[in-house]
Design a protein around this motif. Structure first.
Motif, PDB file in Angstrom:
ATOM      1  N   SER A 125       0.826  -1.214   0.000  1.00 47.36           N
ATOM      2  CA  SER A 125       0.000   0.000   0.000  1.00 47.36           C
ATOM      3  C   SER A 125       0.855   1.258   0.000  1.00 47.36           C
ATOM      4  O   SER A 125       0.450   2.305  -0.519  1.00 47.36           O
ATOM      5  CB  SER A 125      -0.919   0.003   1.229  1.00 47.36           C
ATOM      6  N   ASP A 126       2.065   1.162   0.568  1.00 43.14           N
ATOM      7  CA  ASP A 126       2.977   2.304   0.625  1.00 43.14           C
ATOM      8  C   ASP A 126       3.840   2.429  -0.620  1.00 43.14           C
ATOM      9  O   ASP A 126       4.703   3.307  -0.698  1.00 43.14           O
ATOM     10  CB  ASP A 126       3.887   2.188   1.851  1.00 43.14           C
ATOM     11  N   GLY A 127       3.632   1.527  -1.582  1.00 42.73           N
ATOM     12  CA  GLY A 127       4.391   1.593  -2.824  1.00 42.73           C
ATOM     13  C   GLY A 127       5.725   0.887  -2.791  1.00 42.73           C
ATOM     14  O   GLY A 127       6.547   1.054  -3.700  1.00 42.73           O
ATOM     15  N   TYR A 128       5.952   0.081  -1.751  1.00 40.52           N
ATOM     16  CA  TYR A 128       7.227  -0.622  -1.644  1.00 40.52           C
ATOM     17  C   TYR A 128       7.196  -1.949  -2.400  1.00 40.52           C
ATOM     18  O   TYR A 128       6.156  -2.592  -2.526  1.00 40.52           O
ATOM     19  CB  TYR A 128       7.579  -0.879  -0.179  1.00 40.52           C
ATOM     20  N   GLN A 129       8.372  -2.344  -2.879  1.00 39.85           N
ATOM     21  CA  GLN A 129       8.537  -3.611  -3.583  1.00 39.85           C
ATOM     22  C   GLN A 129       9.042  -4.656  -2.602  1.00 39.85           C
ATOM     23  O   GLN A 129      10.012  -4.429  -1.882  1.00 39.85           O
ATOM     24  CB  GLN A 129       9.537  -3.428  -4.725  1.00 39.85           C
ATOM     25  N   ALA A 130       8.370  -5.796  -2.552  1.00 40.15           N
ATOM     26  CA  ALA A 130       8.748  -6.851  -1.606  1.00 40.15           C
ATOM     27  C   ALA A 130      10.069  -7.494  -2.017  1.00 40.15           C
ATOM     28  O   ALA A 130      10.365  -7.646  -3.205  1.00 40.15           O
ATOM     29  CB  ALA A 130       7.654  -7.910  -1.537  1.00 40.15           C
ATOM     30  N   ARG A 131      10.845  -7.878  -1.027  1.00 46.40           N
ATOM     31  CA  ARG A 131      12.079  -8.609  -1.293  1.00 46.40           C
ATOM     32  C   ARG A 131      11.740 -10.059  -1.628  1.00 46.40           C
ATOM     33  O   ARG A 131      10.893 -10.677  -0.981  1.00 46.40           O
ATOM     34  CB  ARG A 131      13.005  -8.565  -0.072  1.00 46.40           C
ATOM     35  N   ILE A 132      12.393 -10.599  -2.630  1.00 44.97           N
ATOM     36  CA  ILE A 132      12.191 -11.999  -3.000  1.00 44.97           C
ATOM     37  C   ILE A 132      13.058 -12.858  -2.089  1.00 44.97           C
ATOM     38  O   ILE A 132      14.285 -12.736  -2.082  1.00 44.97           O
ATOM     39  CB  ILE A 132      12.568 -12.238  -4.478  1.00 44.97           C
ATOM     40  N   LEU A 133      12.412 -13.713  -1.313  1.00 39.19           N
ATOM     41  CA  LEU A 133      13.125 -14.553  -0.356  1.00 39.19           C
ATOM     42  C   LEU A 133      12.858 -16.029  -0.654  1.00 39.19           C
ATOM     43  O   LEU A 133      11.838 -16.374  -1.260  1.00 39.19           O
ATOM     44  CB  LEU A 133      12.692 -14.212   1.071  1.00 39.19           C
ATOM     45  N   PRO A 134      13.752 -16.906  -0.226  1.00 33.82           N
ATOM     46  CA  PRO A 134      13.583 -18.333  -0.530  1.00 33.82           C
ATOM     47  C   PRO A 134      12.346 -18.927   0.142  1.00 33.82           C
ATOM     48  O   PRO A 134      11.909 -18.461   1.198  1.00 33.82           O
ATOM     49  CB  PRO A 134      14.858 -18.981   0.038  1.00 33.82           C
ATOM     50  N   GLU A 135      11.820 -19.965  -0.468  1.00 37.43           N
ATOM     51  CA  GLU A 135      10.692 -20.678   0.125  1.00 37.43           C
ATOM     52  C   GLU A 135      11.020 -21.140   1.539  1.00 37.43           C
ATOM     53  O   GLU A 135      10.173 -21.084   2.435  1.00 37.43           O
ATOM     54  CB  GLU A 135      10.322 -21.878  -0.760  1.00 37.43           C
ATOM     55  N   MET A 136      12.259 -21.577   1.768  1.00 35.58           N
ATOM     56  CA  MET A 136      12.618 -22.071   3.095  1.00 35.58           C
ATOM     57  C   MET A 136      12.476 -20.984   4.157  1.00 35.58           C
ATOM     58  O   MET A 136      12.100 -21.269   5.299  1.00 35.58           O
ATOM     59  CB  MET A 136      14.045 -22.636   3.088  1.00 35.58           C
ATOM     60  N   TYR A 137      12.752 -19.742   3.813  1.00 33.91           N
ATOM     61  CA  TYR A 137      12.574 -18.643   4.766  1.00 33.91           C
ATOM     62  C   TYR A 137      11.110 -18.552   5.202  1.00 33.91           C
ATOM     63  O   TYR A 137      10.800 -18.472   6.395  1.00 33.91           O
ATOM     64  CB  TYR A 137      13.014 -17.330   4.120  1.00 33.91           C
ATOM     65  N   HIS A 138      10.216 -18.578   4.232  1.00 32.72           N
ATOM     66  CA  HIS A 138       8.793 -18.474   4.555  1.00 32.72           C
ATOM     67  C   HIS A 138       8.293 -19.729   5.270  1.00 32.72           C
ATOM     68  O   HIS A 138       7.388 -19.654   6.101  1.00 32.72           O
ATOM     69  CB  HIS A 138       7.997 -18.219   3.281  1.00 32.72           C
ATOM     70  N   MET A 139       8.882 -20.876   4.958  1.00 32.43           N
ATOM     71  CA  MET A 139       8.503 -22.102   5.659  1.00 32.43           C
ATOM     72  C   MET A 139       8.855 -22.008   7.141  1.00 32.43           C
ATOM     73  O   MET A 139       8.071 -22.420   8.006  1.00 32.43           O
ATOM     74  CB  MET A 139       9.198 -23.310   5.018  1.00 32.43           C
ATOM     75  N   ILE A 140      10.030 -21.475   7.434  1.00 32.97           N
ATOM     76  CA  ILE A 140      10.451 -21.361   8.837  1.00 32.97           C
ATOM     77  C   ILE A 140       9.457 -20.514   9.625  1.00 32.97           C
ATOM     78  O   ILE A 140       9.058 -20.866  10.740  1.00 32.97           O
ATOM     79  CB  ILE A 140      11.879 -20.784   8.919  1.00 32.97           C
ATOM     80  N   TYR A 141       9.020 -19.411   9.029  1.00 32.28           N
ATOM     81  CA  TYR A 141       8.085 -18.543   9.743  1.00 32.28           C
ATOM     82  C   TYR A 141       6.650 -19.066   9.695  1.00 32.28           C
ATOM     83  O   TYR A 141       5.792 -18.580  10.434  1.00 32.28           O
ATOM     84  CB  TYR A 141       8.171 -17.121   9.195  1.00 32.28           C
ATOM     85  N   ALA A 142       6.396 -20.049   8.845  1.00 30.53           N
ATOM     86  CA  ALA A 142       5.064 -20.662   8.806  1.00 30.53           C
ATOM     87  C   ALA A 142       4.939 -21.816   9.793  1.00 30.53           C
ATOM     88  O   ALA A 142       3.845 -22.358   9.973  1.00 30.53           O
ATOM     89  CB  ALA A 142       4.755 -21.156   7.392  1.00 30.53           C
ATOM     90  N   LEU A 143       6.032 -22.194  10.437  1.00 36.51           N
ATOM     91  CA  LEU A 143       5.990 -23.311  11.383  1.00 36.51           C
ATOM     92  C   LEU A 143       4.941 -23.107  12.470  1.00 36.51           C
ATOM     93  O   LEU A 143       4.324 -24.062  12.938  1.00 36.51           O
ATOM     94  CB  LEU A 143       7.364 -23.508  12.035  1.00 36.51           C
ATOM     95  N   GLU A 144       4.745 -21.856  12.871  1.00 36.41           N
ATOM     96  CA  GLU A 144       3.788 -21.580  13.944  1.00 36.41           C
ATOM     97  C   GLU A 144       2.361 -21.957  13.550  1.00 36.41           C
ATOM     98  O   GLU A 144       1.499 -22.126  14.411  1.00 36.41           O
ATOM     99  CB  GLU A 144       3.843 -20.106  14.329  1.00 36.41           C
ATOM    100  N   GLU A 145       2.114 -22.100  12.251  1.00 39.07           N
ATOM    101  CA  GLU A 145       0.785 -22.501  11.795  1.00 39.07           C
ATOM    102  C   GLU A 145       0.586 -24.016  11.887  1.00 39.07           C
ATOM    103  O   GLU A 145      -0.542 -24.500  11.744  1.00 39.07           O
ATOM    104  CB  GLU A 145       0.553 -22.019  10.364  1.00 39.07           C
ATOM    105  N   CYS A 146       1.679 -24.755  12.072  1.00 38.97           N
ATOM    106  CA  CYS A 146       1.580 -26.195  12.331  1.00 38.97           C
ATOM    107  C   CYS A 146       1.401 -26.349  13.839  1.00 38.97           C
ATOM    108  O   CYS A 146       2.316 -26.057  14.610  1.00 38.97           O
ATOM    109  CB  CYS A 146       2.836 -26.923  11.860  1.00 38.97           C
TER     110      CYS A 146
END
Length: 229
Positions: A125-146
């Motif tokens: 919304s602020d016009g920023y471009q997201a950094r492209i990060l590896p799937e493993m990075y997002h998996m680590i932070y998704a662990l809390e959903e398990c």
């Protein structure tokens, strides 16, 4: 890393060599897609909006987790080259994961341009471009959903299985396996669990990437539950 629950709107996009998938969360709920081909990118209406949170994940097998105390920013290419094959012109980056006292060293150089095209198309919304990060990075932070104590989280695309196993807050395994078909991917899941003395019959497995009905039914033969997060 902030979860979507802290935002009114968010989009999470997974990019592979063969296409992309995404999940949108807004005030009406959550919408998920299966794998879409790259030629759909400019007609995807969800990419023509802005979101409070934008996450872009690239399924790259070129990564390694390094404990904080052993991390040296001046030798990240050598560090990664010890565990995966790199080309001389591969760009190597790192991102810190303080919650686990580790640094994820990775390369997004896969010969694809889709992830960069998406990053230059979908903005916050602020016009920023997201950094492209590896799937493993997002998996680590998704662990809390398990929700279980033994957390088994996987992604699968382009002949690679990405597997993350944790007990509570302790990471036991974070790896990518060459798996040309889903049966081979299942083999590596079971092999890894056996080495860690975990029993699939009393465990749930979570997937971040889309799973076909046939693949899900195959997993249900061994696991007590299959969840998509």
């Amino acid at each position: 890393m902030n979860s979507f629950s802290e935002y009114n709107t968010g989009i999470s996009i997974q990019v592979s060599l063969s296409g992309y998938s995404f999940k949108v969360t807004d005030e009406t709920g959550t919408k998920e897609t299966g794998w879409l081909s790259a030629d759909k990118i400019f007609t995807t209406k969800e990419f023509q909006k802005r979101y409070e949170s934008v996450k872009i994940s690239l399924l790259t097998p070129k990564f390694t987790l390094v404990p904080d105390q052993f991390f040296d920013a001046t030798s990240i290419k050598e560090e990664l080259g010890e565990v995966t094959k790199l080309n001389p012109d591969d760009n190597v980056e790192f991102v810190r994961i303080p919650e686990y006292g580790a640094v994820l060293v990775f390369s997004n150089t896969l010969g694809e341009t889709l992830s960069r095209t998406i990053a230059q198309t979908v903005f916050t919304s602020d016009g920023y471009q997201a950094r492209i990060l590896p799937e493993m990075y997002h998996m680590i932070y998704a662990l809390e959903e398990c929700t279980e104590y033994n957390k088994i989280l996987a992604s699968y695309a382009d002949g690679y299985l990405y597997l993350l196993i944790a007990q509570g807050k302790s990471l036991l395994l974070a790896n990518a396996f060459r798996a040309p078909d889903f049966t081979t991917a299942e083999y590596f899941i079971f092999l890894s669990m056996r080495k860690l003395q975990l029993n699939p019959e009393v465990s749930s497995i979570c997937f971040r990437t889309p799973v076909s009905q046939e693949e899900e039914m195959s997993l249900y033969r061994y696991f007590k539950a299959v969840e998509h997060i």
